[in-house]
Design an enzyme around this catalytic site. Structure first.
Site: not given
Length: 257
Positions: A44-45, A181
């Protein structure tokens, strides 16, 4: 030979680092696949590539449209599709529907979900039971940016313990891999050593089982990159120069010759 979820686990056992990048169309996916990337994430980046300021606005239909294009360009790498914000958090039934669409309509081999809270552990367990491979994601989870911000997670002892135990619970739920992350490198190392499934780091130090970056950051396509990214080339400058040269030749009637 195509990469499978089980192969990624074998890569961890063999000490073979896993290479992962993101893609949003056929041409880019084909290049990454031929270059030997192990895992291609339709993340979705891509929201930023599509002009959104965050990952929150992108829809499931937009994700699936791009995932189909990516999948058509891939012969070897494992293709994983992000489920967008609020397409899996409402209920297990909603998650099943969204993940099922991602697998059936795109041909991707797995989906990725953010979060490690108890409800997400249950959701992942149910998806895996239904035969849908799931990649988990803890630490900085961009879909929760309004709650946690875009800053490093797990810096306090309490926060580090929460992320550590979330990772264990997600493995037990059946996730085949987990993205770590923007967490401290020592925490990422502890999780990597504890889990049987591979950890894929992004801003989490060198000791994860693999690394993933957003390809637009690697290629220098955007004006700004996150602090943990590395720009390997500046395609923004290269493309700008090529377009400027083309424009000059057209205006001076040098093209076509």
């Amino acid at each position: 030979m195509p990469v499978t979820t089980q192969q990624l686990i074998q890569f961890k056992q063999q000490g073979r680092p896993i290479v992962a990048l993101t893609a949003w169309d056929y041409a880019l996916a084909q290049i990454l696949d031929v270059a030997g990337v192990d895992l291609i994430l339709v993340g979705d980046s891509m929201s930023v590539v599509l002009g959104y300021e965050t990952t929150l606005p992108i829809t499931l239909d937009e994700m699936l449209y791009h995932a189909k294009s990516v999948r058509r360009g891939v012969k070897r790498a494992l293709v994983v599709v992000d489920l967008p914000f609020l397409t899996y958090q409402e209920s297990i039934q909603q998650a099943m529907h969204s993940a099922g669409r991602a697998i059936k309509e795109t041909g991707a081999q797995a989906v990725k979900l953010e979060g490690g809270y108890p409800a997400m552990v249950e959701t992942i367990a149910r998806l895996v039971q239904a035969g849908i491979p799931v990649m988990a994601h803890v630490g900085l989870t961009p879909q929760s940016l309004h709650q946690i911000g875009l800053r490093q997670q797990g810096k306090t002892e309490e926060a580090a313990q929460r992320i550590f135990h979330e990772a264990i619970a997600l493995e037990q739920a059946g996730a085949f891999s987990i993205v770590l992350e923007h967490i401290p490198a020592d925490l990422a190392l502890q999780i990597t050593q504890k889990l049987r499934i591979p950890t894929i780091g992004i801003g989490a130090g060198v000791n994860c089982d693999g690394q993933v970056l957003v390809t637009s950051d690697v290629l220098g396509l955007l004006e700004k990159q996150p602090p943990f990214a590395k720009v390997y080339t500046n395609l923004r400058e290269t493309i700008t120069k090529a377009v400027q040269d083309f424009s000059v030749e057209v205006r001076e009637r040098k093209f076509p010759q």
